[in-house]
Design an enzyme around this catalytic site. Structure first.
Site, mmCIF file in Angstrom:
data_model
loop_
_atom_site.group_PDB
_atom_site.id
_atom_site.type_symbol
_atom_site.label_atom_id
_atom_site.label_comp_id
_atom_site.label_asym_id
_atom_site.label_seq_id
_atom_site.Cartn_x
_atom_site.Cartn_y
_atom_site.Cartn_z
ATOM 1 N N ASP A 203 0.909 -1.123 0.133
ATOM 2 C CA ASP A 203 0.126 0.026 0.076
ATOM 3 C C ASP A 203 0.929 1.226 -0.025
ATOM 4 O O ASP A 203 2.071 1.424 0.677
ATOM 5 C CB ASP A 203 -0.651 -0.026 1.226
ATOM 6 C CG ASP A 203 -1.969 1.169 1.229
ATOM 7 O OD1 ASP A 203 -2.782 1.289 0.529
ATOM 8 O OD2 ASP A 203 -1.515 1.876 2.286
ATOM 9 N N GLU A 245 1.374 -0.533 -5.032
ATOM 10 C CA GLU A 245 0.489 0.560 -5.213
ATOM 11 C C GLU A 245 0.782 2.068 -5.177
ATOM 12 O O GLU A 245 1.267 2.600 -4.359
ATOM 13 C CB GLU A 245 -0.651 0.790 -4.076
ATOM 14 C CG GLU A 245 -1.924 1.433 -4.363
ATOM 15 C CD GLU A 245 -2.277 2.379 -3.284
ATOM 16 O OE1 GLU A 245 -3.626 3.143 -3.510
ATOM 17 O OE2 GLU A 245 -1.708 2.504 -2.199
HETATM 18 C C1 NOJ Z 1 -4.600 3.067 -0.167
HETATM 19 C C2 NOJ Z 1 -5.754 2.034 0.008
HETATM 20 O O1 NOJ Z 1 -6.164 1.541 -1.116
HETATM 21 C C3 NOJ Z 1 -7.004 2.783 0.591
HETATM 22 O O2 NOJ Z 1 -8.244 2.227 0.781
HETATM 23 C C4 NOJ Z 1 -6.540 3.739 1.876
HETATM 24 O O3 NOJ Z 1 -7.692 4.305 2.193
HETATM 25 C C5 NOJ Z 1 -5.322 4.510 1.835
HETATM 26 N N1 NOJ Z 1 -4.273 3.569 1.066
HETATM 27 C C6 NOJ Z 1 -4.681 4.869 2.936
HETATM 28 O O4 NOJ Z 1 -4.354 3.832 4.035
#
Ligand code: NOJ
Length: 559
Positions: A203, A245
């Site tokens: 993430d 991501e």
């Molecule tokens: C990316 C995630 O996909 C999202 O759902 C989240 O709110 C943010 N990171 C922050 O953690």
């Protein structure tokens, strides 16, 4: 048995799901591992190769689990570590891999590290976070959650200091300058890999480090650390995968692949809104332009392509004009908007038009990359724009027409979120059971498309060449790998279209359409003419030229 090819991720079809929303095995209104295990047969039947599970760690759930309170355990409502291991075993037995979210950038403010850190400037974990006496540092860093946050700094009255956070103010960022944090997070990763997990969707990776006078994104020190993570995986674990991501332009995502020594995969964020623009404006240009700006990646790496996920359809990688267009085209009602984006599922975005749903899936499944399906989109599930945050696209999976969509036997008021029950998308008609039985349902079409894609390595591994026919409503491209060439043709328009394709180099070849396995007229000297109904598409195999004596040559010699 798992596919042992080290490049398995290049051919895989991914499926994203939230354990909480998939299937409730103990009737408490919340999905769990026991429930998910019961549904693995379904996922195997669909043809999925790898599951991506959203965060299942203990969490106050103020960011749906991305606010982690403990990286090394499982929220009790989802089950136990034992259940998790059983899930891995059962998935592996069916030839499916499992990856989960690894949230490197931040923790919840409820995490023991933060709770201890805030008590005193000399607390052992104080330096796990980024503190400041002022809220003026790193002014060039943008605010990501613009609809809820005013600053990347929040004052903590217990700590008597500001702490740094790129997302919600209850999610303090970890301090990667601190070698203890860097080590601790590698150990977290190893903890899960030791249980047999197949990798991570990492993430928010662009934001790990901060540095004055920069935008605090994509810094070289961030890449250095990510390479360390990869090296430690390569040393001890085989066949695992890291998916980044990084919601950035392709040129900024490219370094996340390194020289094949950082991430195996990364999402292609900017492509996604352009697929929606292309079909809405009946113009292939936004899609082709995005590929012009997409650099080559190392041979063992792969893009991840998607239409929808658990977040809003992000418009961060769009110009102001493009954003206005997307809001106008897809979210006129302000209730559909969240942050910089649109919180809707695929089917409602596309007016529940089966033709458009197939068309966009067909593009995502045939452009270079591995496709990801968001749970429920394989049956055209609807959303609920009245739920807060992004919950409208995170409601329980529709299994049957029974109570609670067959998701849970709990009292409906106990469900973690209500099921979608409106007249168009309600579970009474939009559900797995009904669509399994209907031969021509979206679900059965998806299953067939997945099966066809999996028969041909060219989709995961082939080169890409766009054709340039004068009719700009047609998106046509060739993919080639080893001896195989396929031609993909998509009509982005709501009207029937004819197109003339320059296929001179394939003269004498008899094209074969892959869905129906029917043969098309032989390719001759002149431009190859195809006609396509509204939003229709062809996946065409171009086998090597056949001899003139082929039983079909008479019929098609007129061309
Ligand atoms: C990316 C995630 O996909 C999202 O759902 C989240 O709110 C943010 N990171 C922050 O953690």
């Amino acid at each position: 048995m798992l596919n042992q090819d080290p490049l398995w991720h290049k051919d895989a079809v991914f499926y994203e799901l939230h354990v909480r929303a998939f299937y409730d095995g103990n009737d408490d209104g919340i999905g769990d591992f026991a429930g998910l295990i019961q549904k693995l047969d379904y996922l195997e039947w669909l043809g999925v190769d790898c599951l991506w599970l959203l965060p299942f760690y203990p969490s106050p759930l103020r960011d749906d689990g991305y606010d982690v309170a403990d990286f090394r355990s499982i929220a009790s409502s989802y089950g136990t570590t034992e259940d998790f291991r059983r899930l891995l075993e059962e998935a592996h037995r069916r030839g499916m891999r499992v990856i989960v979210d690894l949230i490197l950038n931040h923790t919840s403010d409820q995490h023991a590290w933060f709770q201890a850190a805030r008590t005193s400037p000399v607390a052992p974990t104080r330096q796990y976070y980024v503190w400041s006496e002022t809220d003026q540092k790193y002014p060039r860093a943008r605010i990501i959650f613009v609809d809820t946050e005013k600053s990347n700094w929040t004052w903590d009255s217990e700590a008597q200091a500001y702490f740094w956070h790129r997302f919600f103010s209850h999610q303090p960022d970890l301090n990667y300058e601190n070698p203890e944090v860097r080590r601790a997070m590698i150990q977290v990763m190893e903890y899960w890999l030791d249980q047999g997990l197949d990798g991570f969707r990492c993430d928010a990776v662009p934001y790990l480090f901060e540095r004055e006078d920069t935008i605090c994104e994509n810094l070289p020190e961030t890449h250095r650390y990510l390479k360390e993570i990869r090296a430690s995986i390569d040393q001890r674990y085989k066949g695992r995968v890291l998916l980044a991501e990084a919601n950035q332009w392709p040129s900024d995502v490219r370094p996340y692949f390194g020289d094949g020594d950082e991430f195996h995969m990364a999402f292609h964020f900017p492509l996604m809104p352009r697929l929606f623009m292309g079909v809405r404006s009946e113009d292939r240009q936004p899609i082709i332009d995005m590929f012009k700006h997409t650099p080559e990646i190392p041979p063992a790496c792969q893009w991840c392509l998607f239409l929808r996920n658990h977040d809003e359809l992000t418009l961060e990688m769009c110009t102001g004009e493009e954003r206005d267009y997307m809001y106008y085209a897809y979210a006129r009602d302000p209730q559909m908007r969240r942050n910089i984006g649109i919180a809707r599922r695929l089917a409602p975005l596309l007016d529940n038009d089966r033709r458009k749903v197939e068309l966009l899936n067909s593009i995502v499944f045939t452009l270079p990359g591995s496709p990801i399906i968001y749970y429920g989109d394989e049956i055209g599930m609807g959303d609920n724009i009245h739920l807060g945050d992004r919950n409208g696209v995170r409601t329980p999976m529709h299994w049957t027409a029974d109570r609670n969509a067959g998701f849970s036997k709990a009292d409906p008021s106990q469900l973690f979120l209500p099921v979608v029950a409106d007249a168009v998308y309600g579970y009474q008609s939009v559900n797995i059971e009904a669509q399994k039985h209907a031969t021509h349902s979206l679900l059965n079409w998806m299953r067939r498309m997945i099966a066809i894609r999996k028969k041909h390595k060219v989709f995961g591994r082939g080169t890409l060449e766009f054709l340039n026919p004068t009719n700009e409503k047609i998106l046509a491209y060739l993919r080639a790998y080893e001896q195989q060439t396929v031609l993909l043709v998509h009509n982005l328009a709501e009207s029937s279209q004819a197109v003339e394709l320059d296929l001179g180099r394939f003269k004498g070849v008899v094209p074969e359409e892959l869905f129906g396995e029917s043969r098309f007229p032989v390719i001759g000297e002149r431009p190859y003419v195809l006609t396509l109904g509204p939003y229709s598409y062809y996946w065409i195999h171009l086998p090597a030229a056949r001899s003139r004596n082929s039983p079909y040559s008479m019929e098609w010699s007129a061309i």
